[in-house]
Design an enzyme around this catalytic site. Structure first.
Site, PDB file in Angstrom:
ATOM      1  N   GLY A 102       0.831  -1.203   0.000  1.00 44.32           N
ATOM      2  CA  GLY A 102       0.000   0.000   0.000  1.00 44.32           C
ATOM      3  C   GLY A 102       0.859   1.243   0.000  1.00 44.32           C
ATOM      4  CG  HIS A 103       3.694   2.297   2.086  1.00 48.12           C
ATOM      5  ND1 HIS A 103       3.883   2.732   3.368  1.00 48.12           N
ATOM      6  CD2 HIS A 103       4.199   1.044   2.047  1.00 48.12           C
ATOM      7  CE1 HIS A 103       4.489   1.794   4.073  1.00 48.12           C
ATOM      8  NE2 HIS A 103       4.685   0.760   3.289  1.00 48.12           N
ATOM      9  CG  HIS A 104      -1.304   3.477  -2.666  1.00 48.79           C
ATOM     10  ND1 HIS A 104      -0.604   2.314  -2.845  1.00 48.79           N
ATOM     11  CD2 HIS A 104      -2.601   3.128  -2.717  1.00 48.79           C
ATOM     12  CE1 HIS A 104      -1.431   1.316  -3.024  1.00 48.79           C
ATOM     13  NE2 HIS A 104      -2.658   1.778  -2.939  1.00 48.79           N
ATOM     14  CB  ALA A 105      -4.510   8.171  -0.571  1.00 50.46           C
ATOM     15  NE  ARG A 152      -5.614   3.307   0.144  1.00 53.91           N
ATOM     16  CZ  ARG A 152      -6.758   3.193  -0.516  1.00 53.91           C
ATOM     17  NH1 ARG A 152      -6.965   2.131  -1.245  1.00 53.91           N
ATOM     18  NH2 ARG A 152      -7.650   4.152  -0.501  1.00 53.91           N
TER      19      ARG A 152
END
Ligand code: T46
Length: 145
Positions: free
Chosen positions: A59-62, A107
Protein backbone atom coordinates in the site's frame (compact mmCIF):
# COMPACT_ATOMS: atom_id res chain seq x y z
CA UNK A 1 -30.52 -14.66 0.89
CA UNK A 2 -29.89 -10.94 0.53
CA UNK A 3 -30.45 -8.17 3.04
CA UNK A 4 -28.94 -9.92 6.02
CA UNK A 5 -25.49 -8.37 5.69
CA UNK A 6 -24.52 -6.07 8.54
CA UNK A 7 -22.55 -2.83 8.45
CA UNK A 8 -20.56 -1.28 11.28
CA UNK A 9 -19.54 2.31 10.87
CA UNK A 10 -16.83 4.12 12.80
CA UNK A 11 -17.76 7.81 12.81
CA UNK A 12 -14.30 9.13 13.60
CA UNK A 13 -12.57 7.67 10.56
CA UNK A 14 -15.65 6.80 8.51
CA UNK A 15 -14.67 3.17 8.11
CA UNK A 16 -17.34 0.68 7.20
CA UNK A 17 -16.88 -3.02 7.86
CA UNK A 18 -19.37 -5.36 6.24
CA UNK A 19 -20.28 -8.77 7.56
CA UNK A 20 -21.58 -10.67 4.56
CA UNK A 21 -24.25 -13.27 5.03
CA UNK A 22 -23.00 -16.73 4.02
CA UNK A 23 -25.30 -19.22 2.31
CA UNK A 24 -24.35 -22.10 4.55
CA UNK A 25 -25.58 -25.67 4.36
CA UNK A 26 -24.19 -29.09 5.15
CA UNK A 27 -21.76 -28.75 2.23
CA UNK A 28 -20.10 -25.63 3.65
CA UNK A 29 -20.31 -21.89 3.05
CA UNK A 30 -20.81 -19.72 0.00
CA UNK A 31 -20.76 -15.92 -0.15
CA UNK A 32 -22.19 -14.07 -3.13
CA UNK A 33 -21.51 -10.38 -3.67
CA UNK A 34 -23.52 -8.32 -6.12
CA UNK A 35 -22.82 -4.75 -7.12
CA UNK A 36 -25.22 -2.17 -5.67
CA UNK A 37 -26.77 -4.81 -3.43
CA UNK A 38 -23.98 -6.22 -1.25
CA UNK A 39 -21.30 -3.84 -2.59
CA UNK A 40 -22.09 -0.11 -2.73
CA UNK A 41 -20.60 0.47 -6.19
CA UNK A 42 -20.30 -1.13 -9.62
CA UNK A 43 -17.46 -3.65 -9.51
CA UNK A 44 -15.12 -2.85 -12.40
CA UNK A 45 -12.09 -4.83 -11.22
CA UNK A 46 -11.12 -7.66 -8.88
CA UNK A 47 -7.57 -8.35 -7.82
CA UNK A 48 -5.97 -10.31 -5.02
CA UNK A 49 -2.61 -10.72 -3.36
CA UNK A 50 -1.09 -13.82 -1.81
CA UNK A 51 2.33 -15.24 -0.84
CA UNK A 52 3.00 -11.97 0.97
CA UNK A 53 6.30 -12.27 2.80
CA UNK A 54 6.73 -11.93 6.55
CA UNK A 55 7.08 -8.31 7.67
CA UNK A 56 5.96 -6.93 4.30
CA UNK A 57 3.91 -3.73 4.29
CA UNK A 58 1.98 -3.03 1.05
CA UNK A 59 0.00 0.00 0.00
CA UNK A 60 1.53 3.29 1.18
CA UNK A 61 -0.81 5.31 -0.99
CA UNK A 62 -4.26 6.85 -1.29
CA UNK A 63 -6.67 7.14 -4.20
CA UNK A 64 -8.21 10.32 -5.55
CA UNK A 65 -11.50 8.68 -6.47
CA UNK A 66 -11.30 4.87 -6.28
CA UNK A 67 -13.58 3.04 -3.84
CA UNK A 68 -12.76 -0.50 -2.77
CA UNK A 69 -13.81 -3.36 -0.54
CA UNK A 70 -11.05 -5.53 0.91
CA UNK A 71 -11.82 -9.11 1.90
CA UNK A 72 -9.20 -11.43 3.37
CA UNK A 73 -10.74 -14.59 1.90
CA UNK A 74 -8.09 -16.82 3.48
CA UNK A 75 -5.75 -16.25 6.41
CA UNK A 76 -5.37 -12.89 8.15
CA UNK A 77 -3.96 -9.44 7.66
CA UNK A 78 -4.35 -5.91 9.02
CA UNK A 79 -5.19 -2.66 7.30
CA UNK A 80 -3.98 0.70 8.59
CA UNK A 81 -6.18 3.58 7.46
CA UNK A 82 -5.25 7.22 7.75
CA UNK A 83 -7.57 10.06 6.74
CA UNK A 84 -4.90 12.71 7.30
CA UNK A 85 -6.11 13.40 10.83
CA UNK A 86 -6.56 10.02 12.46
CA UNK A 87 -5.31 6.50 11.91
CA UNK A 88 -7.03 3.24 12.62
CA UNK A 89 -5.98 -0.40 12.28
CA UNK A 90 -8.65 -2.82 11.11
CA UNK A 91 -7.94 -6.56 11.31
CA UNK A 92 -9.37 -8.71 8.53
CA UNK A 93 -9.58 -12.28 9.75
CA UNK A 94 -12.72 -13.82 8.28
CA UNK A 95 -13.73 -14.56 4.69
CA UNK A 96 -17.16 -13.01 5.36
CA UNK A 97 -15.79 -9.60 6.46
CA UNK A 98 -15.29 -6.74 4.04
CA UNK A 99 -13.64 -3.40 4.72
CA UNK A 100 -14.87 -0.49 2.62
CA UNK A 101 -12.16 2.05 1.79
CA UNK A 102 -13.30 5.33 0.33
CA UNK A 103 -11.14 7.63 -1.74
CA UNK A 104 -8.85 10.11 0.08
CA UNK A 105 -7.72 7.48 2.54
CA UNK A 106 -4.08 6.49 3.03
CA UNK A 107 -3.82 2.71 3.39
CA UNK A 108 -1.20 0.17 4.40
CA UNK A 109 -1.68 -3.58 4.50
CA UNK A 110 0.54 -5.53 6.90
CA UNK A 111 0.83 -8.51 9.28
CA UNK A 112 -0.16 -10.96 6.56
CA UNK A 113 -0.30 -14.56 7.69
CA UNK A 114 1.65 -16.86 5.32
CA UNK A 115 -1.65 -18.27 3.97
CA UNK A 116 -3.36 -14.87 3.52
CA UNK A 117 -5.24 -14.12 0.32
CA UNK A 118 -6.44 -10.52 0.28
CA UNK A 119 -9.06 -9.93 -2.39
CA UNK A 120 -10.08 -6.44 -3.46
CA UNK A 121 -13.25 -5.35 -5.28
CA UNK A 122 -12.68 -2.01 -6.96
CA UNK A 123 -14.99 0.62 -8.42
CA UNK A 124 -12.73 1.31 -11.40
CA UNK A 125 -10.09 -0.20 -13.64
CA UNK A 126 -6.42 0.33 -12.83
CA UNK A 127 -5.43 3.96 -13.34
CA UNK A 128 -1.99 5.02 -12.14
CA UNK A 129 -3.08 8.68 -12.25
CA UNK A 130 -5.61 7.98 -9.48
CA UNK A 131 -2.83 7.10 -6.99
CA UNK A 132 -1.32 9.52 -4.47
CA UNK A 133 1.94 7.87 -3.47
CA UNK A 134 3.53 10.70 -1.51
CA UNK A 135 2.24 11.22 2.04
CA UNK A 136 2.78 15.00 2.05
CA UNK A 137 0.87 15.28 -1.24
CA UNK A 138 -1.89 13.21 0.33
CA UNK A 139 -2.13 15.63 3.27
CA UNK A 140 -2.29 18.55 0.82
CA UNK A 141 -4.95 16.77 -1.23
CA UNK A 142 -7.09 16.14 1.87
CA UNK A 143 -6.66 19.75 3.07
CA UNK A 144 -7.85 21.10 -0.29
CA UNK A 145 -10.97 18.91 0.10
C1 T46 B 1 -4.85 -0.56 -3.11
C2 T46 B 1 -4.32 -1.68 -2.30
C3 T46 B 1 -5.34 -2.19 -1.32
C4 T46 B 1 -1.86 -3.76 -11.97
O1 T46 B 1 -1.27 -3.88 -13.05
N1 T46 B 1 -3.22 -3.73 -11.93
C5 T46 B 1 -3.92 -3.60 -10.78
O2 T46 B 1 -5.15 -3.58 -10.82
C6 T46 B 1 -3.19 -3.46 -9.57
C7 T46 B 1 -3.94 -3.29 -8.23
C8 T46 B 1 -1.83 -3.48 -9.61
N2 T46 B 1 -1.18 -3.64 -10.78
C9 T46 B 1 0.28 -3.70 -10.78
C10 T46 B 1 0.96 -2.40 -10.43
C11 T46 B 1 2.22 -2.83 -9.73
O3 T46 B 1 3.22 -3.07 -10.68
O4 T46 B 1 0.69 -4.64 -9.79
C12 T46 B 1 1.85 -4.18 -9.11
C13 T46 B 1 1.60 -4.11 -7.61
O5 T46 B 1 0.65 -3.07 -7.33
P1 T46 B 1 0.78 -2.12 -6.06
O6 T46 B 1 2.18 -1.92 -5.71
O7 T46 B 1 -0.06 -0.89 -6.32
O8 T46 B 1 0.05 -3.01 -4.93
P2 T46 B 1 -0.33 -2.62 -3.45
O9 T46 B 1 -0.60 -3.90 -2.77
O10 T46 B 1 0.63 -1.70 -2.82
O11 T46 B 1 -1.74 -1.80 -3.59
C14 T46 B 1 -2.88 -2.42 -4.10
C15 T46 B 1 -3.60 -1.50 -5.07
O12 T46 B 1 -2.69 -1.06 -6.07
C16 T46 B 1 -4.21 -0.30 -4.42
O13 T46 B 1 -5.11 0.34 -5.31
O14 T46 B 1 -5.67 0.21 -2.66
O15 T46 B 1 -3.79 -2.76 -3.05
Amino acid sequence: MHGANTREESQSLQTIKYTFQPHGDDRGQLIALEEFRDIPFAIKRVYYMYDTGEGVVRGHHAHKSLEQILICIHGKCKIRLDDGTETKVVPLEKPYEGLYIANNMWREMFDFSPDAVLMVLASDIYKEEDYIRNYDEFLEFVKRG
